[in-house]
Design a protein around this motif. Structure first.
Motif, PDB file in Angstrom:
ATOM      1  N   VAL A   4       0.843  -1.191   0.000  1.00  0.00           N
ATOM      2  CA  VAL A   4       0.000   0.000   0.000  1.00  0.00           C
ATOM      3  C   VAL A   4       0.879   1.242   0.000  1.00  0.00           C
ATOM      4  N   LYS A   5       0.443   2.239  -0.744  1.00  0.00           N
ATOM      5  CA  LYS A   5       1.115   3.536  -0.776  1.00  0.00           C
ATOM      6  C   LYS A   5       0.139   4.573  -0.253  1.00  0.00           C
ATOM      7  N   CYS A   6       0.653   5.515   0.498  1.00  0.00           N
ATOM      8  CA  CYS A   6      -0.140   6.628   1.006  1.00  0.00           C
ATOM      9  C   CYS A   6       0.227   7.871   0.206  1.00  0.00           C
ATOM     10  N   ILE A   7      -0.792   8.495  -0.383  1.00  0.00           N
ATOM     11  CA  ILE A   7      -0.604   9.752  -1.100  1.00  0.00           C
ATOM     12  C   ILE A   7      -1.048  10.867  -0.164  1.00  0.00           C
ATOM     13  N   VAL A   8      -0.180  11.852   0.035  1.00  0.00           N
ATOM     14  CA  VAL A   8      -0.501  13.002   0.877  1.00  0.00           C
ATOM     15  C   VAL A   8      -0.363  14.259   0.036  1.00  0.00           C
ATOM     16  N   ALA A   9      -1.439  15.038  -0.019  1.00  0.00           N
ATOM     17  CA  ALA A   9      -1.405  16.317  -0.743  1.00  0.00           C
ATOM     18  C   ALA A   9      -1.833  17.409   0.225  1.00  0.00           C
ATOM     19  N   ILE A  10      -1.075  18.478   0.266  1.00  0.00           N
ATOM     20  CA  ILE A  10      -1.395  19.635   1.096  1.00  0.00           C
ATOM     21  C   ILE A  10      -1.737  20.765   0.142  1.00  0.00           C
ATOM     22  N   VAL A  11      -2.993  21.216   0.220  1.00  0.00           N
ATOM     23  CA  VAL A  11      -3.507  22.175  -0.761  1.00  0.00           C
ATOM     24  C   VAL A  11      -4.148  23.370  -0.069  1.00  0.00           C
ATOM     25  N   GLU A  12      -4.462  24.379  -0.865  1.00  0.00           N
ATOM     26  CA  GLU A  12      -5.120  25.578  -0.345  1.00  0.00           C
ATOM     27  C   GLU A  12      -6.494  25.227   0.202  1.00  0.00           C
ATOM     28  N   ARG A  13      -6.890  25.912   1.236  1.00  0.00           N
ATOM     29  CA  ARG A  13      -8.202  25.677   1.853  1.00  0.00           C
ATOM     30  C   ARG A  13      -9.312  25.885   0.826  1.00  0.00           C
ATOM     31  N   ILE A  65      -0.079  -0.122  -4.349  1.00  0.00           N
ATOM     32  CA  ILE A  65       1.126   0.511  -4.894  1.00  0.00           C
ATOM     33  C   ILE A  65       1.120   0.531  -6.416  1.00  0.00           C
ATOM     34  N   ASP A  66       0.533  -0.484  -7.044  1.00  0.00           N
ATOM     35  CA  ASP A  66       0.541  -0.529  -8.508  1.00  0.00           C
ATOM     36  C   ASP A  66      -0.590   0.289  -9.135  1.00  0.00           C
ATOM     37  N   LYS A  67      -1.424   0.940  -8.314  1.00  0.00           N
ATOM     38  CA  LYS A  67      -2.530   1.749  -8.833  1.00  0.00           C
ATOM     39  C   LYS A  67      -2.436   3.224  -8.440  1.00  0.00           C
ATOM     40  N   TYR A  68      -1.347   3.601  -7.792  1.00  0.00           N
ATOM     41  CA  TYR A  68      -1.282   4.963  -7.254  1.00  0.00           C
ATOM     42  C   TYR A  68      -1.026   6.034  -8.313  1.00  0.00           C
ATOM     43  N   ARG A  69      -0.309   5.720  -9.381  1.00  0.00           N
ATOM     44  CA  ARG A  69       0.168   6.760 -10.301  1.00  0.00           C
ATOM     45  C   ARG A  69      -0.948   7.573 -10.961  1.00  0.00           C
ATOM     46  N   PRO A  70      -2.024   6.963 -11.481  1.00  0.00           N
ATOM     47  CA  PRO A  70      -3.095   7.779 -12.077  1.00  0.00           C
ATOM     48  C   PRO A  70      -3.761   8.699 -11.040  1.00  0.00           C
ATOM     49  N   PHE A  72      -2.274   9.927  -8.290  1.00  0.00           N
ATOM     50  CA  PHE A  72      -1.258  10.947  -8.015  1.00  0.00           C
ATOM     51  C   PHE A  72      -1.280  12.025  -9.103  1.00  0.00           C
ATOM     52  N   ASP A  73      -1.282  11.589 -10.363  1.00  0.00           N
ATOM     53  CA  ASP A  73      -1.281  12.533 -11.487  1.00  0.00           C
ATOM     54  C   ASP A  73      -2.564  13.357 -11.538  1.00  0.00           C
ATOM     55  N   ALA A  74      -3.713  12.727 -11.226  1.00  0.00           N
ATOM     56  CA  ALA A  74      -4.992  13.457 -11.224  1.00  0.00           C
ATOM     57  C   ALA A  74      -5.009  14.538 -10.154  1.00  0.00           C
ATOM     58  N   ILE A  75      -4.418  14.256  -9.014  1.00  0.00           N
ATOM     59  CA  ILE A  75      -4.346  15.254  -7.932  1.00  0.00           C
ATOM     60  C   ILE A  75      -3.483  16.432  -8.365  1.00  0.00           C
ATOM     61  N   ILE A  76      -2.354  16.143  -8.977  1.00  0.00           N
ATOM     62  CA  ILE A  76      -1.462  17.209  -9.454  1.00  0.00           C
ATOM     63  C   ILE A  76      -2.193  18.109 -10.444  1.00  0.00           C
ATOM     64  N   GLU A  77      -2.908  17.490 -11.376  1.00  0.00           N
ATOM     65  CA  GLU A  77      -3.625  18.260 -12.397  1.00  0.00           C
ATOM     66  C   GLU A  77      -4.773  19.067 -11.784  1.00  0.00           C
ATOM     67  N   ALA A  78      -5.610  18.412 -10.965  1.00  0.00           N
ATOM     68  CA  ALA A  78      -6.784  19.087 -10.393  1.00  0.00           C
ATOM     69  C   ALA A  78      -6.387  20.216  -9.448  1.00  0.00           C
ATOM     70  N   THR A  86       0.700  26.550  -4.862  1.00  0.00           N
ATOM     71  CA  THR A  86      -0.609  25.899  -4.861  1.00  0.00           C
ATOM     72  C   THR A  86      -0.680  24.700  -3.938  1.00  0.00           C
ATOM     73  N   GLY A  87       0.451  24.169  -3.535  1.00  0.00           N
ATOM     74  CA  GLY A  87       0.460  23.032  -2.627  1.00  0.00           C
ATOM     75  C   GLY A  87       1.602  22.087  -2.930  1.00  0.00           C
ATOM     76  N   ILE A  88       1.606  20.977  -2.199  1.00  0.00           N
ATOM     77  CA  ILE A  88       2.628  19.947  -2.412  1.00  0.00           C
ATOM     78  C   ILE A  88       1.958  18.578  -2.358  1.00  0.00           C
ATOM     79  N   ILE A  89       2.637  17.601  -2.928  1.00  0.00           N
ATOM     80  CA  ILE A  89       2.154  16.224  -2.899  1.00  0.00           C
ATOM     81  C   ILE A  89       3.356  15.308  -2.747  1.00  0.00           C
ATOM     82  N   PHE A  90       3.177  14.224  -1.992  1.00  0.00           N
ATOM     83  CA  PHE A  90       4.236  13.230  -1.845  1.00  0.00           C
ATOM     84  C   PHE A  90       3.604  11.890  -1.500  1.00  0.00           C
ATOM     85  N   THR A  91       4.380  10.833  -1.592  1.00  0.00           N
ATOM     86  CA  THR A  91       3.901   9.505  -1.233  1.00  0.00           C
ATOM     87  C   THR A  91       4.766   8.927  -0.120  1.00  0.00           C
TER      88      THR A  91
END
Length: 108
Positions: A4-13, A65-70, A72-78, A86-91
């Motif tokens: 399992v992978k944890c995706i963490v994104a910190i974004v504007e309120r 872990i094998d399904k995280y990339r789409p 992750f990419d959708a969060i970056i785009e949205a 605008t924020g940060i993202i990491f796994t």
């Protein structure tokens, strides 16, 4: 056993709901949103003379872990996370996972 992978994104309120909806469209089965406050705002103002909102939303998503990339990419785009301020993202790799009642979503 599954990885399992944890995706963490910190974004504007105020942005997390839209971002989580896009993450779900990309395959996320759910998310946790918590509220926080950044401490770097005064330093950014000193050096770059730009305002960055101190109130933040933190999005936490667990996925195989094998399904995280789409997701992750959708969060970056949205969230437009490639734009400055605008924020940060990491796994983070997840070990010793206990209490996930929807484990079957990981055991396909």
């Amino acid at each position: 056993m599954f990885e399992v992978k944890c995706i963490v994104a910190i974004v504007e309120r105020g942005k997390a709901d839209k971002i989580v909806n896009r993450a779900k469209m990309a395959g996320a089965t759910g998310a946790t949103i918590v509220y926080g406050r950044g401490t770097g705002e005064s330093e950014i103002i000193k050096f770059l003379n730009i305002h960055i909102e101190a109130s933040k939303e933190i999005i936490i998503i667990l996925t195989k872990i094998d399904k995280y990339r789409p997701i992750f990419d959708a969060i970056i785009e949205a969230g437009r996370l490639k734009e400055p301020g605008t924020g940060i993202i990491f796994t983070v790799p997840v070990t010793n996972l206990v209490g996930l009642h929807h484990r079957e979503m990981f055991e396909e």
